[in-house]
Enzyme design. Structure first.
Site, mmCIF file in Angstrom:
data_model
loop_
_atom_site.group_PDB
_atom_site.id
_atom_site.type_symbol
_atom_site.label_atom_id
_atom_site.label_comp_id
_atom_site.label_asym_id
_atom_site.label_seq_id
_atom_site.Cartn_x
_atom_site.Cartn_y
_atom_site.Cartn_z
ATOM 1 N N TYR A 217 -38.188 8.384 -13.864
ATOM 2 C CA TYR A 217 -37.457 8.316 -15.366
ATOM 3 C C TYR A 217 -36.605 7.265 -15.644
ATOM 4 O O TYR A 217 -36.797 6.648 -16.612
ATOM 5 C CB TYR A 217 -36.543 9.606 -15.196
ATOM 6 C CG TYR A 217 -35.609 9.928 -16.638
ATOM 7 C CD1 TYR A 217 -36.201 10.225 -17.560
ATOM 8 C CD2 TYR A 217 -34.250 9.469 -16.265
ATOM 9 C CE1 TYR A 217 -35.445 10.373 -18.632
ATOM 10 C CE2 TYR A 217 -33.510 9.604 -17.668
ATOM 11 C CZ TYR A 217 -34.137 9.975 -18.628
ATOM 12 O OH TYR A 217 -33.176 10.125 -19.817
ATOM 13 N N LYS A 221 -37.366 4.686 -18.534
ATOM 14 C CA LYS A 221 -36.499 4.016 -19.558
ATOM 15 C C LYS A 221 -36.165 2.432 -19.614
ATOM 16 O O LYS A 221 -35.625 2.114 -20.454
ATOM 17 C CB LYS A 221 -34.960 4.910 -19.379
ATOM 18 C CG LYS A 221 -35.248 6.426 -19.711
ATOM 19 C CD LYS A 221 -35.470 6.842 -20.945
ATOM 20 C CE LYS A 221 -35.601 8.242 -21.536
ATOM 21 N NZ LYS A 221 -35.968 8.338 -22.850
HETATM 22 N N1 LIG Z 1 -29.062 14.591 -23.072
HETATM 23 C C1 LIG Z 1 -28.639 13.444 -22.387
HETATM 24 O O1 LIG Z 1 -27.648 13.453 -21.669
HETATM 25 C C2 LIG Z 1 -29.628 12.335 -22.465
HETATM 26 C C3 LIG Z 1 -29.400 11.095 -21.645
HETATM 27 C C4 LIG Z 1 -29.953 9.889 -21.844
HETATM 28 C C5 LIG Z 1 -31.046 9.924 -22.549
HETATM 29 N N2 LIG Z 1 -31.329 11.090 -23.001
HETATM 30 C C6 LIG Z 1 -32.669 11.029 -23.777
HETATM 31 O O2 LIG Z 1 -32.574 11.653 -25.088
HETATM 32 C C7 LIG Z 1 -33.945 12.157 -25.478
HETATM 33 C C8 LIG Z 1 -33.633 13.660 -25.793
HETATM 34 O O3 LIG Z 1 -33.412 14.206 -24.770
HETATM 35 P P1 LIG Z 1 -32.370 15.823 -24.914
HETATM 36 O O4 LIG Z 1 -31.364 15.748 -23.944
HETATM 37 O O5 LIG Z 1 -32.287 16.058 -26.358
HETATM 38 O O6 LIG Z 1 -33.632 16.793 -24.479
HETATM 39 P P2 LIG Z 1 -34.074 18.326 -24.613
HETATM 40 O O7 LIG Z 1 -32.845 18.983 -25.282
HETATM 41 O O8 LIG Z 1 -34.450 18.682 -23.269
HETATM 42 O O9 LIG Z 1 -34.997 18.111 -25.553
HETATM 43 C C9 LIG Z 1 -36.280 17.627 -25.575
HETATM 44 C C10 LIG Z 1 -37.329 17.825 -26.745
HETATM 45 O O10 LIG Z 1 -38.441 17.210 -26.344
HETATM 46 C C11 LIG Z 1 -39.544 18.011 -26.580
HETATM 47 N N3 LIG Z 1 -40.403 18.180 -25.510
HETATM 48 C C12 LIG Z 1 -40.225 18.065 -24.369
HETATM 49 N N4 LIG Z 1 -41.383 17.743 -23.524
HETATM 50 C C13 LIG Z 1 -42.472 17.859 -24.322
HETATM 51 C C14 LIG Z 1 -43.739 17.276 -24.185
HETATM 52 N N5 LIG Z 1 -44.346 17.405 -23.373
HETATM 53 N N6 LIG Z 1 -44.643 17.357 -25.765
HETATM 54 C C15 LIG Z 1 -43.527 17.560 -26.757
HETATM 55 N N7 LIG Z 1 -42.499 17.715 -26.815
HETATM 56 C C16 LIG Z 1 -41.687 17.670 -25.641
HETATM 57 C C17 LIG Z 1 -38.661 19.634 -26.336
HETATM 58 O O11 LIG Z 1 -39.648 20.506 -26.952
HETATM 59 P P3 LIG Z 1 -40.567 21.629 -26.491
HETATM 60 O O12 LIG Z 1 -40.175 22.184 -25.321
HETATM 61 O O13 LIG Z 1 -40.673 22.615 -27.442
HETATM 62 O O14 LIG Z 1 -41.645 20.941 -26.541
HETATM 63 C C18 LIG Z 1 -37.533 19.419 -27.157
HETATM 64 O O15 LIG Z 1 -37.559 19.259 -28.332
HETATM 65 C C19 LIG Z 1 -34.760 12.082 -24.136
HETATM 66 O O16 LIG Z 1 -35.676 10.961 -24.667
HETATM 67 C C20 LIG Z 1 -33.814 11.468 -23.111
HETATM 68 O O17 LIG Z 1 -34.535 11.049 -22.148
HETATM 69 C C21 LIG Z 1 -30.680 12.092 -23.006
#
Ligand SMILES: NC(=O)c1ccc[n+]([C@@H]2O[C@H](COP(=O)([O-])OP(=O)(O)OC[C@H]3O[C@@H](n4cnc5c(N)ncnc54)[C@H](OP(=O)(O)O)[C@@H]3O)[C@@H](O)[C@H]2O)c1
Length: 330
Positions: A217, A221
């Site tokens: 991961y 990134k």
């Molecule tokens: N939250 C944090 O603390 C954090 C920190 C650093 C970076 N980020 C980055 O922010 C972004 C969003 O994270 P989040 O925390 O919002 O994640 P999340 O709540 O888990 O949401 C992930 C989204 O991606 C979709 N998804 C997952 N796998 C998929 C696949 N194989 N194909 C199509 N859609 C898929 C999920 O929907 P479905 O399951 O319906 O497909 C959901 O809509 C990511 O790139 C993550 O690396 C997050």
């Protein structure tokens, strides 16, 4: 042998006299260090708290342009879809689950009834060429003003690389890297022809700070960060803004953190900060994340690495304990 303070000072003075330019050199070094610290602090304050972001109007808000958001059914992506709709963009939402996408569309209708929405069900880890062709078919007739490459997956929980399954590492690289490149290459050429567009790539502190036990991961990134900054340099002269959105924790299913705090905003507060501070290159838009980033940049890299590693070991220990508890309950 005892040396009085007076004789110690005169001995130092004598040595400095022997090197005629030393006092001047020390003064220059001190002045340069001070100037560097002051300019660093001013540029940090300016870029994080003063500089106005680029207006969404530049990318076609309220003029019929579309925003395409990947990973739009949950967390940060869901919030991008809602806030961009509220700003006047029609929105195409992509993720795997139709029911979850429909729920977001219903939420958009409550806050931005005039905009159009489309959903596109796709698994970015395993989509075949026919699926990608279908996505291209959806994109061709619309003017995409904003692309948010938000979809991202991480490890189920921290695990050493040698113990990471092939399936998990293929999914992480497939979604975070390959699919992000493919979506961007479907959309960016039309933006270049129109000389207008915004591409937001969701990064992570794990891309700047090597993260043991989330190594794939973290590497994915780091790729996004480097690729985004290079793409930004290529596309800025062509009228496109490419921003790598650097972020620390946000409450979401992925972070497994439910309660917001000073350093961990909700997706709503986080996305509001992103859209208020749009700028090319790498940006850390949430104010307390910027403070964490500045502290990490000042700390010795080996100390940061050691701290991050111990955090991941602790997270793994708690995840395994939870798994064992749940297994006992079954
Ligand atoms: N939250 C944090 O603390 C954090 C920190 C650093 C970076 N980020 C980055 O922010 C972004 C969003 O994270 P989040 O925390 O919002 O994640 P999340 O709540 O888990 O949401 C992930 C989204 O991606 C979709 N998804 C997952 N796998 C998929 C696949 N194989 N194909 C199509 N859609 C898929 C999920 O929907 P479905 O399951 O319906 O497909 C959901 O809509 C990511 O790139 C993550 O690396 C997050």
């Amino acid at each position: 042998m005892t040396l009085s303070l007076g004789s110690l000072l005169s001995s130092v003075q004598a040595q400095m006299d022997a090197i005629p330019y030393l006092p001047f050199g020390l003064q220059v070094f001190g002045a340069l260090s001070l100037a560097t610290a002051i300019s660093g602090t001013l540029s940090f304050v300016f870029s994080n708290f003063v500089r106005p972001g680029i207006s969404l109007k530049k990318f076609g808000a309220s003029k019929g342009a579309w925003a395409v958001v990947t990973g739009a059914s949950d967390g940060i992506g869901r919030e991008f879809a809602i806030q961009l709709a509220r700003a006047g963009f029609n929105v195409l939402l992509a993720a795997r689950n139709q029911a979850k996408l429909d729920a977001v569309v219903a939420d958009i209708a409550k806050v931005a009834s005039a905009v159009q929405t489309k959903t596109f069900v796709i698994d970015f880890a395993s989509a075949d060429d026919a699926k990608w062709e279908a996505l291209l078919g959806e994109l061709k007739p619309i003017e995409v003003g904003v692309l948010v490459n938000c979809v991202g997956v991480s490890h189920e929980f921290p695990t050493d690389f040698v113990d990471t399954s092939e399936e998990e590492l293929n999914t992480i690289v497939g979604v975070n890297v390959s699919a992000t490149l493919r979506v961007t290459s479907l959309i960016a050429p039309a933006m270049v022809s129109r000389k207008k567009g915004l591409i937001l790539n969701m990064g992570s502190f794990a891309g700047a700070s090597p993260t043991p036990m989330l190594a794939v991961y973290s590497g994915s990134k780091a790729f996004l960060r480097t690729w985004s900054d290079a793409l930004s340099a290529e596309l800025t002269p062509k009228g496109i803004t490419v921003e790598h959105v650097n972020t620390y924790f946000v409450t979401s299913a992925m972070s497994k953190i439910r309660r917001p705090s000073l350093f961990i905003p909700t997706p709503k507060a986080f996305v509001r900060s992103v859209l208020a501070k749009l700028a090319p290159g790498t940006v850390t838009p949430y104010w307390s994340h910027a403070l964490v980033g500045a502290a990490m940049a000042l700390a010795p890299p080996q100390a940061v690495l050691g701290y991050v590693h111990s955090l991941q070991k602790d997270t793994r220990r708690r995840a395994l304990a939870k798994r064992a508890r749940l297994a006992k309950q079954e």
